[in-house]
Design a protein around this motif. Structure first.
Motif, PDB file in Angstrom:
ATOM      1  N   MET A 184      20.730  73.995  73.781  1.00  0.00           N
ATOM      2  CA  MET A 184      20.748  74.022  72.322  1.00  0.00           C
ATOM      3  C   MET A 184      19.324  74.027  71.779  1.00  0.00           C
ATOM      4  O   MET A 184      19.020  74.698  70.784  1.00  0.00           O
TER       5      MET A 184
ATOM      6  N   SER B 243      23.258  70.790  78.385  1.00  0.00           N
ATOM      7  CA  SER B 243      23.782  71.464  77.206  1.00  0.00           C
ATOM      8  C   SER B 243      22.869  71.257  76.006  1.00  0.00           C
ATOM      9  O   SER B 243      22.624  72.177  75.210  1.00  0.00           O
TER      10      SER B 243
ATOM     11  N   TYR C 208      27.190  79.384  70.127  1.00  0.00           N
ATOM     12  CA  TYR C 208      27.479  78.352  71.118  1.00  0.00           C
ATOM     13  C   TYR C 208      28.342  78.908  72.250  1.00  0.00           C
ATOM     14  O   TYR C 208      28.121  78.606  73.433  1.00  0.00           O
TER      15      TYR C 208
ATOM     16  N   ILE D 175      27.262  76.632  75.181  1.00  0.00           N
ATOM     17  CA  ILE D 175      26.713  75.361  74.702  1.00  0.00           C
ATOM     18  C   ILE D 175      27.828  74.520  74.115  1.00  0.00           C
ATOM     19  O   ILE D 175      28.662  75.021  73.352  1.00  0.00           O
TER      20      ILE D 175
ATOM     21  N   PRO E 254      28.383  71.786  71.509  1.00  0.00           N
ATOM     22  CA  PRO E 254      27.617  71.160  70.421  1.00  0.00           C
ATOM     23  C   PRO E 254      27.756  69.643  70.344  1.00  0.00           C
ATOM     24  O   PRO E 254      26.926  68.980  69.725  1.00  0.00           O
TER      25      PRO E 254
END
Length: 612
Positions: free
Chosen positions: A416, A412, A445, A450, A452
């Motif tokens: 990012m 992930s 996101y 994704i 965060p």
């Protein structure tokens, strides 16, 4: 601009608070306590002999336990005599020596106390030629700490019983060894003969069998008792994660851990229980009474004073025995006086069927993590013969266990990293609209799948493991004076070097500098840990929020200073774990097509000259 100044000020203040808290509350105030004790030792006389058993009116004697009407008190103490050195006191009267593979000491024939125990396998420092650890010492020495067994008469009874002034006779000759018990005899001259048989095993367990032969024409009622007594408040480390003081597992009331300060406030804590054990513990050593698990005890923790000198005691009274003419009464007791080795404590717990004697070692609330952590490290130590290598291998095993979760987290983070240009474009599109900027970021996101906060998971995973390892290194004697390589001769102690004297090249100790000296203890391993943590941070994409970015930039520095005072084994674990995480993260980022911009991030922190 003002906002960034406030952030910088907040970070600086946070760092100061963390360091000051660690120094003043987390770290032991050993020097201060030593000064206090030295002053007390100069002002106070040490205790001499205890009171006549069964004489409640004696000064300092303990009052009967509430709820046990008619039961006599366990012996207390009377006014002290002049303090002498330990060697002078031991040489002053006849003694029976104790010789085992783990103990050297003696039993005083005057009083028949177990009051001289030195632990021969454990030294005061890492130097094998340094003095052995002294656990028990007799009254009249600077630090009295002893165990006593005996009989007290029923309330109102006029029976001549042995006390601290009684001189016993050894039946036979020779020292007490695991192969050879010792029997002591005393006749009260009024028809009662007292016999005490003491045995010791090859570790730290004394067994005491007391017998009373009634040669009179009338029955006599006596109560067996046992106590562990300590005079003077001992020096403690003061860590909140470690218990030092009075301890016991008291039947259904479970584990009782009472500090010296608490018992001074409460004075007496009575317990009427079965299946119990109790005593006084230090960090690595303890003296505890282990009565028969089926015995009914009137036990208590208590604190008193002899003049201005504080005293602490754990004791128990067994049910009374009425010994008819021509018959013999008997009572048995046990004393553990030694090092809190995990294997030894567990072996006694199992062999004697004690009530969770394992809790003598302060595993803490998370013992279900802490103890398996120790077992794993100890198993690997048996294979590698180096606790430092065992810690490195445990770190690898932990990384393997959490590999799937860490992989998802790093994947992930790699995604990012890959969308950094789009995130920057959003910030440029809405430079003055923070709300819109955050909304668009959340949409990004969601669209790119994704998480965060995925980058937090590797750190969160480490927290319970870190704490468990910290506890293991701190409380287990197996880690004490365990060497690694090079300058690390004790994994349980902080790195002894410091960058502020160039790791020993300059002939001075910066840690003795007034006020700031404690902050100048910054060893090589904490620096290595700080560098690996900084490298790991630079692998991650910079947080979009400037405040978060600044906090992450300062974290390696704060942690470096914080961990400088922690045990070297813990710092080595953290550094090794950081290095493994960097390798794992780099591989995953490359696999996900994210550019590894480590060197670019490092270059970005170097100020550049503006073109004219």
């Amino acid at each position: 601009m003002n906002e960034q100044k406030n952030v910088l000020l907040a970070i600086a203040l946070s760092a100061v608070v963390l360091i000051v808290w660690q120094y003043f509350f987390g770290m032991p105030q050993i020097d201060k306590q030593r000064q206090i004790q030295q002053q007390q030792a100069q002002q106070q006389a040490q205790p001499g002999t205890p009171a006549q058993p069964g004489s409640p009116s004696a000064p300092g004697s303990t009052a009967p336990t509430p709820g046990t009407a008619g039961a006599p008190p366990v012996p207390g103490q009377v006014a002290p005599t002049a303090e002498r050195s330990r060697e002078q006191v031991l040489a002053a009267g006849p003694r029976v020596s104790v010789e085992t593979p783990n103990i050297r000491g003696s039993i005083a024939l005057k009083g028949a106390r177990i009051d001289d125990v030195s632990l021969t396998r454990f030294r005061e420092t890492v130097d094998p030629k340094s003095p052995a650890i002294v656990l028990l010492s007799p009254s009249g020495t600077p630090h009295p700490f002893y165990a006593e067994f005996g009989w007290v008469a029923a309330a109102g009874g006029a029976v001549k019983l042995p006390n601290a002034e009684t001189v016993w006779r050894q039946d036979g000759t020779g020292p007490l060894t695991p192969e050879r018990p010792v029997t002591l005899v005393w006749d009260n001259g009024e028809g009662l003969e007292f016999r005490r048989t003491v045995t010791v095993d090859d570790r730290f367990l004394f067994s005491v069998k007391d017998e009373v032969v009634n040669k009179t024409e009338a029955p006599v009622t006596l109560y067996p008792y046992a106590l562990v007594s300590r005079h003077g408040t001992p020096q403690t480390l003061g860590y909140y994660i470690l218990h030092e003081g009075l301890i016991g597992v008291l039947g259904d009331q479970g584990l009782q851990e009472v500090t010296y300060a608490t018992i001074q406030d409460k004075k007496v804590m009575p317990f009427k229980v079965t299946n119990a054990w109790l005593g006084i513990t230090d960090k690595y050593w303890a003296a505890t009474l282990l009565p028969d698990t089926s015995a009914s005890l009137q036990a208590k923790f208590s604190a008193g004073a002899i003049g201005t000198l504080k005293t602490f005691q754990t004791d128990y009274l067994l049910d009374p025995q009425t010994i008819q003419p021509g018959q013999t009464g008997s009572a048995s007791g046990r004393l553990f006086a030694g090092a809190k080795e995990v294997s030894t404590v567990d072996a006694y717990d199992k062999a004697l069927k004690l009530n969770r004697f394992e809790l003598l070692i302060d595993w803490g609330w998370f013992y279900f993590i802490t103890k398996p952590m120790f077992w794993t490290i100890d198993f690997l130590f048996q294979w590698t013969h180096n606790f430092g290598i065992a810690i490195l291998l445990v770190t690898v095993l932990i990384k393997l266990v959490f590999f799937p979760l860490a992989n998802k987290s790093y994947a992930s983070m790699a995604k990012m990293k890959a969308v950094q240009p789009q995130m920057q474009a959003l910030r440029d599109r809405y430079p003055d609209d923070k709300v819109k900027q955050q909304q668009e970021l959340m949409e990004l996101y969601k669209r790119e799948k994704i998480n965060p906060i995925a980058g937090c998971w590797p750190v969160l995973i480490q927290i319970p493991v870190f704490f468990a390892l910290y506890k293991v290194l701190f409380v287990t004697i197996e880690m004490r004076h365990a060497p690694f390589f090079g300058w690390i001769q004790d994994l349980s102690a902080p790195d002894p070097t410091t960058v502020f004297n160039l790791f020993g090249l300059l002939p001075f100790d910066p840690t003795v500098v007034p006020v700031i000296g404690s902050f100048l203890h910054l060893g090589a391993w904490p620096l290595i840990m700080g560098v690996t943590m900084w490298v790991q941070m630079k692998l991650n994409p910079a947080p979009p929020d400037p405040t978060q970015k600044m906090i992450f930039d300062w974290m390696p520095i704060i942690f470096t200073f914080m961990l400088a005072s922690f045990s070297a084994g813990l710092v080595i674990y953290w550094a090794w774990n950081n290095l493994l995480s960097v390798i794992q993260q780099a591989v995953i980022m490359r696999k996900n097509g994210a550019k590894i911009e480590l060197f670019d991030n490092i270059k970005a922190i170097i100020p550049k000259r503006k073109a004219e």
